[in-house]
Design a protein around this motif. Sequence first.
Motif, PDB file in Angstrom:
ATOM      1  N   ALA A  22       0.780  -1.183   0.273  1.00 35.55           N
ATOM      2  CA  ALA A  22      -0.286   0.153   0.028  1.00 35.55           C
ATOM      3  C   ALA A  22       1.242   0.733   0.003  1.00 35.55           C
ATOM      4  O   ALA A  22       0.450   2.556  -0.903  1.00 35.55           O
ATOM      5  CB  ALA A  22      -0.642   0.044   1.142  1.00 35.55           C
ATOM      6  N   LEU A  23       2.337   1.340   0.945  1.00 38.74           N
ATOM      7  CA  LEU A  23       2.597   3.009   1.298  1.00 38.74           C
ATOM      8  C   LEU A  23       3.604   2.784  -0.126  1.00 38.74           C
ATOM      9  O   LEU A  23       3.892   3.980  -0.388  1.00 38.74           O
ATOM     10  CB  LEU A  23       3.732   2.014   2.057  1.00 38.74           C
ATOM     11  CG  LEU A  23       3.321   2.350   3.370  1.00 38.74           C
ATOM     12  CD1 LEU A  23       4.165   1.833   4.515  1.00 38.74           C
ATOM     13  CD2 LEU A  23       2.872   3.730   3.659  1.00 38.74           C
ATOM     14  N   THR A  24       3.631   1.758  -1.322  1.00 41.74           N
ATOM     15  CA  THR A  24       4.223   1.841  -2.474  1.00 41.74           C
ATOM     16  C   THR A  24       3.548   1.983  -3.827  1.00 41.74           C
ATOM     17  O   THR A  24       4.343   2.247  -4.663  1.00 41.74           O
ATOM     18  CB  THR A  24       5.595   0.960  -2.879  1.00 41.74           C
ATOM     19  OG1 THR A  24       4.321  -0.376  -2.745  1.00 41.74           O
ATOM     20  CG2 THR A  24       6.753   0.838  -1.920  1.00 41.74           C
ATOM     21  N   LEU A  38      -5.837  -1.476   2.511  1.00 44.22           N
ATOM     22  CA  LEU A  38      -6.677  -0.954   4.059  1.00 44.22           C
ATOM     23  C   LEU A  38      -7.716  -1.839   4.617  1.00 44.22           C
ATOM     24  O   LEU A  38      -8.109  -2.107   5.753  1.00 44.22           O
ATOM     25  CB  LEU A  38      -7.010   0.091   3.737  1.00 44.22           C
ATOM     26  CG  LEU A  38      -7.596   0.945   5.108  1.00 44.22           C
ATOM     27  CD1 LEU A  38      -6.357   1.102   5.610  1.00 44.22           C
ATOM     28  CD2 LEU A  38      -8.325   2.775   4.211  1.00 44.22           C
ATOM     29  N   THR A  39      -8.652  -2.338   3.216  1.00 46.54           N
ATOM     30  CA  THR A  39      -9.954  -2.728   4.070  1.00 46.54           C
ATOM     31  C   THR A  39      -8.830  -4.007   4.208  1.00 46.54           C
ATOM     32  O   THR A  39      -9.688  -4.616   5.606  1.00 46.54           O
ATOM     33  CB  THR A  39     -10.855  -2.606   2.378  1.00 46.54           C
ATOM     34  OG1 THR A  39     -11.834  -1.939   2.668  1.00 46.54           O
ATOM     35  CG2 THR A  39     -12.243  -3.828   3.030  1.00 46.54           C
ATOM     36  N   MET A  40      -8.500  -4.838   3.486  1.00 47.98           N
ATOM     37  CA  MET A  40      -8.361  -6.916   3.441  1.00 47.98           C
ATOM     38  C   MET A  40      -7.639  -6.204   5.069  1.00 47.98           C
ATOM     39  O   MET A  40      -7.593  -6.976   5.223  1.00 47.98           O
ATOM     40  CB  MET A  40      -7.087  -6.226   2.344  1.00 47.98           C
ATOM     41  CG  MET A  40      -7.034  -8.270   2.753  1.00 47.98           C
ATOM     42  SD  MET A  40      -5.279  -8.160   0.760  1.00 47.98           S
ATOM     43  CE  MET A  40      -6.251  -7.187  -0.902  1.00 47.98           C
ATOM     44  N   ALA A  95      -6.870   3.615  -5.671  1.00 51.17           N
ATOM     45  CA  ALA A  95      -8.214   1.974  -5.237  1.00 51.17           C
ATOM     46  C   ALA A  95      -7.297   0.926  -4.775  1.00 51.17           C
ATOM     47  O   ALA A  95      -7.572   0.066  -4.052  1.00 51.17           O
ATOM     48  CB  ALA A  95      -8.713   1.372  -7.111  1.00 51.17           C
ATOM     49  N   GLU A  96      -6.353   0.224  -5.088  1.00 51.83           N
ATOM     50  CA  GLU A  96      -5.245  -0.715  -4.515  1.00 51.83           C
ATOM     51  C   GLU A  96      -4.704  -0.395  -3.039  1.00 51.83           C
ATOM     52  O   GLU A  96      -4.998  -0.688  -2.889  1.00 51.83           O
ATOM     53  CB  GLU A  96      -3.642  -0.078  -5.382  1.00 51.83           C
ATOM     54  CG  GLU A  96      -2.276  -0.834  -5.032  1.00 51.83           C
ATOM     55  CD  GLU A  96      -1.852  -1.244  -5.029  1.00 51.83           C
ATOM     56  OE1 GLU A  96      -0.445  -2.520  -5.225  1.00 51.83           O
ATOM     57  OE2 GLU A  96      -1.233  -1.161  -6.586  1.00 51.83           O
ATOM     58  N   VAL A 132      -1.616   4.992   7.487  1.00 50.47           N
ATOM     59  CA  VAL A 132      -2.987   5.531   7.590  1.00 50.47           C
ATOM     60  C   VAL A 132      -2.871   6.550   7.313  1.00 50.47           C
ATOM     61  O   VAL A 132      -3.577   7.496   7.242  1.00 50.47           O
ATOM     62  CB  VAL A 132      -3.697   5.134   8.824  1.00 50.47           C
ATOM     63  CG1 VAL A 132      -4.414   5.743   9.224  1.00 50.47           C
ATOM     64  CG2 VAL A 132      -4.381   3.547   8.929  1.00 50.47           C
ATOM     65  N   ILE A 133      -1.871   7.598   8.360  1.00 51.47           N
ATOM     66  CA  ILE A 133      -0.833   8.173   8.473  1.00 51.47           C
ATOM     67  C   ILE A 133      -0.842   8.694   6.821  1.00 51.47           C
ATOM     68  O   ILE A 133      -1.495  10.437   6.523  1.00 51.47           O
ATOM     69  CB  ILE A 133      -0.296   8.894   9.587  1.00 51.47           C
ATOM     70  CG1 ILE A 133      -0.496   8.372  10.416  1.00 51.47           C
ATOM     71  CG2 ILE A 133       0.566  10.404   8.746  1.00 51.47           C
ATOM     72  CD1 ILE A 133       0.448   8.688  11.248  1.00 51.47           C
TER      73      ILE A 133
END
Length: 429
Positions: free
Chosen positions: A362-364, A375-377, A369-370, A416-417
């Motif tokens: 996620a950070l990269t 995040l949901t996962m 949308a990805e 999240v931040i």
Amino acid sequence: MVARYATFQAQLKTIEERLPDDHLRQVFRQCFLNTLQTTVELLDDATTFVFTGDIPAMWLRDSSAQVRPYVRFAERDADLQRLVAGLIQRQAMYINLDPYANAFNKSANGHGHQDDLTANSPWLWERKYELDSLCYPVQLLKDYWEATHDQSVFDEAVQHMLRRVVQVIRREQRHDQDSDYRFERANVVQSDTLPFGGKGTRTNFTGMSWSGFRPSDDACKFGYLIPANMFAVVILGHVAEFASTFYADRELAAEAEALRGEIDFGIQTYGIVEHPKYGRMYAYETDGFGNYNLMDDANVPSLLSIPYLGYRPADDPIYRNTRAFILSRDNPYYAEGTQARGIGSPHTAPGYIWPISLTMQALTATDRAEKDVLLTMLLNTTAGTNFMHESFDPSQPEHFSRPWFAWANSLFGEFVISLSFAPGTQAPG
């Protein structure tokens, strides 16, 4: 906790108010405060001991990663400055004591793996040499300086630490010829020890620097761990900057820059393979003799984390090819289940995936949308604990390893931040 970090807690409340639902707020707060609330000890010598969670030892890597998301808030919070500056000083003490060790005791109490065949000490919990263990404290020092401009941390002990880091990385370019490091552990699986009398598998000179173990603490298959060498390229640039800016140490600055160039040459010359499906991509490990290990591991530094490390941007073509490979079933440690899909590790059960790898994906990611899918996962696979774990079964998240793993919790908070949930707002930084 209530009496300390008052400014930080006020900033944290502002972040929480931006989050769109109660579940995310609860998981974020619980995870992000986990390191502060449960793994930090401010010691009488003005240093800070940060243990990993369910293991009572301080890893150079984990301690850096656990507190790194807090550093951006340290400029306005004196308590956080005390915490991070104290950790930098303790890391310098440990590296000056033994730059080949990865994990240390709070005192010379003899805890940990004292029966390993290596140059042991009662200060050491474990003496697995991992190149990334020398990189993380330098990156933390860079982050802290940029956030606070507190020059007081650049003392003689830190200068000596920087010299030790460069000396060891240089020596391990020619591990077979120049290094005295050995490591053997009896009656364990092969991944917990080094073959050939503790020396490891043979390597050919490439310009890269050797690592005995991965950031998972598993033994390297081939001695040149590409993601760790990428991290070394980044932090050697920081060493050169510090040497020039704070110490007027031209010798150290020149040596760090020269070493940085040699390692990068090695990565670009020996670390890239031509894959029939994905094209030019980075290998995970090589030995310089033409052998390659094509995989990725959830632990950071990883190939997935290349942009996070600062080695190459997320839109770099070779990184994009590498990312496509490691986020596919062609990566032997990629797994899919009914609840999640992502990268795991040979360090844990087959088919399990790691929240650290999902968070790093996620950070990269460059696509919002990805990020939202991930995040949901992550929110849906805590098994009702509201904590991140070391690894979990992607079809049955209630089956997981290490319920108390502070690094994974801190990294989730950092992710999240990094998100913006309200129009016209930015995460503080």
